[in-house]
Design a protein around this motif. Structure first.
Motif, PDB file in Angstrom:
ATOM      1  N   LYS A  93       0.827  -1.216   0.000  1.00 41.68           N
ATOM      2  CA  LYS A  93       0.000   0.000   0.000  1.00 41.68           C
ATOM      3  C   LYS A  93       0.859   1.263   0.000  1.00 41.68           C
ATOM      4  N   THR A  96       3.173   1.512  -4.643  1.00 45.85           N
ATOM      5  CA  THR A  96       2.265   1.072  -5.699  1.00 45.85           C
ATOM      6  C   THR A  96       2.221   2.129  -6.795  1.00 45.85           C
ATOM      7  N   PRO A  99      -2.580   0.859  -8.761  1.00 46.92           N
ATOM      8  CA  PRO A  99      -3.216  -0.049  -7.792  1.00 46.92           C
ATOM      9  C   PRO A  99      -4.226  -1.007  -8.400  1.00 46.92           C
TER      10      PRO A  99
END
Length: 499
Positions: A93, A96, A99
């Motif tokens: 998270k 990235t 995504p």
């Protein structure tokens, strides 16, 4: 699925073979296809893509078309641009790039290598893998070498495109400059300037906005009557310069660019129909000034994200300056031409213009039937003798004002000479001309002209009306109306007589 293992020797040989066969003239899409095939076959790289950041215009090239429509992590793209260094590791998270794409394809590892040309960042290559060994030290060295070659190739192509753009801009400026000295026609100036912009930019969504209150009447109110011209249409609206984009443009008087959601205010100046409300629009708006005063703008719009051409603001400002010079020359000429055609006292067309215009209308059969009214103020000499010439001038101006506000659009009013006035009525038969003449006669006789010292004055007019007959010359036509006027005088004045 088993991971393909290729010897380092074979990889190095393949790298050299790839460079030897590399087509530097190919499109960026073809280059990325070749790079993607090589990386997949030799280095187990699952997906390869190119992200170009060209002065705010972003372009994504990948064999996976879905990527081009997905949102990139702006935090990482900004960091790559700022630091201009390699970023790589396991996707999380906190690390990235795309995504949605990464989640849908269960990708685990990412490597991003910036593209630079003469130390200037202009994008990056991104590589995805599913195995931790995909981006080992050796693979990273190969990909860095590959990226360096691509930086030179894509950078040179970018530089060549920019050079072509600058040359085109210079040619356009030269053409506009030549045109400044070649025309004094207001409408033609708008057409040629729009043609030049559209030809250079390749978008028909260009418009020129001019604040006509300021230009023609020196009225500097917040709300301006405004002309909006494009290749496909021309319209007049009222714009409020104290809000929206024009509030910013009035304050800065510099090129403004950006993105905005389409709304009712923006719809007024975009030369396109059927745009969904809320749709994101890219824009470049260039001020057109006269001294320190904003008198309009040159507008360029695009509804396709990232498709707005990258134009140097300095070029656009130079273009606007050239246009402004030409515009002011055209307006000055137009005003001088108007003055030459107008009567200095009443503001009506003068005798010479009346004769020229009548000559043209007699040839335009689509304007027939053509009716002519000639009127003369009754006992005007007595007005001058009793009240003086200043009051006489006031009477002439009041009558001119009354005529201008009580005739149809397309009718032509002229001061024929002294206290005589002529009115050309296109597409009007004699009976309708008589009705108009009688209405005007009554309006004039009922109109109170207020003088100083609580005095007032009423005047009357005698009117002659004639309808054109093709057998007549221009002089005969005028003479017919003139004869009818004198019959009205002889019959007691303050009346209408037909030829």
């Amino acid at each position: 699925m088993a991971i393909k293992k290729v010897s380092r020797y074979k990889i190095i040989k393949s790298v050299f073979d790839f460079f030897l066969s590399f087509d530097h003239e190919a499109s960026n899409h073809k280059i990325i296809k070749d790079v993607n095939d090589f990386c997949y076959k030799m280095l187990n790289v699952k997906y390869t893509g190119l992200y170009i950041d060209d002065e705010g215009r972003n372009e994504v090239i990948s064999l996976k078309q879905d990527i081009t429509r997905m949102e990139f992590n702006s935090e990482l793209t900004d960091k790559i641009k700022r630091d201009n260094r390699i970023y790589g590791g396991e996707i999380s998270k906190d690390f990235t790039l795309i995504p949605q794409f990464e989640a849908e394809n269960r990708l685990k590892y990412l490597l991003v290598i910036p593209l630079t040309n003469k130390n200037k960042h202009f994008g990056f290559l991104f590589f995805y893998g599913t195995d931790p060994q995909t981006f080992n030290d050796f693979s990273v060295k190969v990909l860095k070498l590959l990226t360096k070659v691509l930086s030179l190739t894509i950078g040179e192509k970018k530089l060549y495109r920019e050079m072509e753009q600058r040359v085109a801009e210079l040619i356009t400026l030269q053409n506009v400059s030549n045109f400044v000295n070649a025309t004094l026609d207001f409408e033609k100036l708008l057409d040629v300037s729009l043609d030049a912009l559209v030809g250079l930019i390749g978008l028909r969504t260009c418009s020129i906005v001019l604040f006509t209150d300021k230009l023609f009447d020196d009225i500097y109110t917040r709300k301006q009557n405004t002309l909006i011209a494009s290749l496909d249409m021309s319209k007049e609206i009222v714009l409020d310069l104290s809000s929206g984009i024009y509030k910013e443009l009035s304050r800065k008087k510099k090129v403004i660019a950006g993105k905005v959601s389409f709304d009712d205010d923006l719809s007024k100046i975009i030369p396109l129909d059927n745009i969904e409300e809320g749709k994101e629009i890219e824009y470049i708006i260039v001020p057109v000034t006269r001294g320190k005063e904003l008198i309009g703008s040159i507008n360029i719009f695009s509804m396709d994200k990232g498709h707005l051409p990258i134009l140097q603001h300095s070029f656009l400002e130079s273009f606007a300056n050239q246009f402004s010079v030409a515009l002011q020359n055209a307006l000055l000429y137009k005003k001088q031409e108007e003055m030459a055609n107008r009567d200095g006292l009443t503001g009506l067309y003068n005798h010479a213009y009346f004769q020229n215009r009548l000559h043209l209308l007699l040839k335009q059969e689509n304007k027939h039937p053509l009716t002519l009214i000639i009127m003369d103020i009754d006992n005007f000499k007595q007005v001058n003798d009793r009240f003086g010439h200043l009051v006489g001038d006031k009477v002439l101006k009041e009558l001119a004002h009354l005529l201008k506000h009580n005739l149809r659009e397309g009718d032509l009013i002229a001061r024929y000479g002294g206290e005589e006035f002529a009115i050309i009525l296109p597409e009007t038969e004699l009976k309708q001309g008589e009705f108009i003449a009688k209405r005007l006669r009554k309006l004039i006789s009922d109109n109170e002209i207020v003088l100083d010292n609580n005095r007032s004055l009423y005047i009357t007019v005698s009117i002659g009306v004639a309808q054109y007959n093709k057998k007549w010359s221009q002089e005969e036509f005028i003479d017919k109306a003139d004869q009818a006027l004198y019959k009205a005088k002889e019959a007691g004045k303050n009346r209408v007589t037909l030829a």
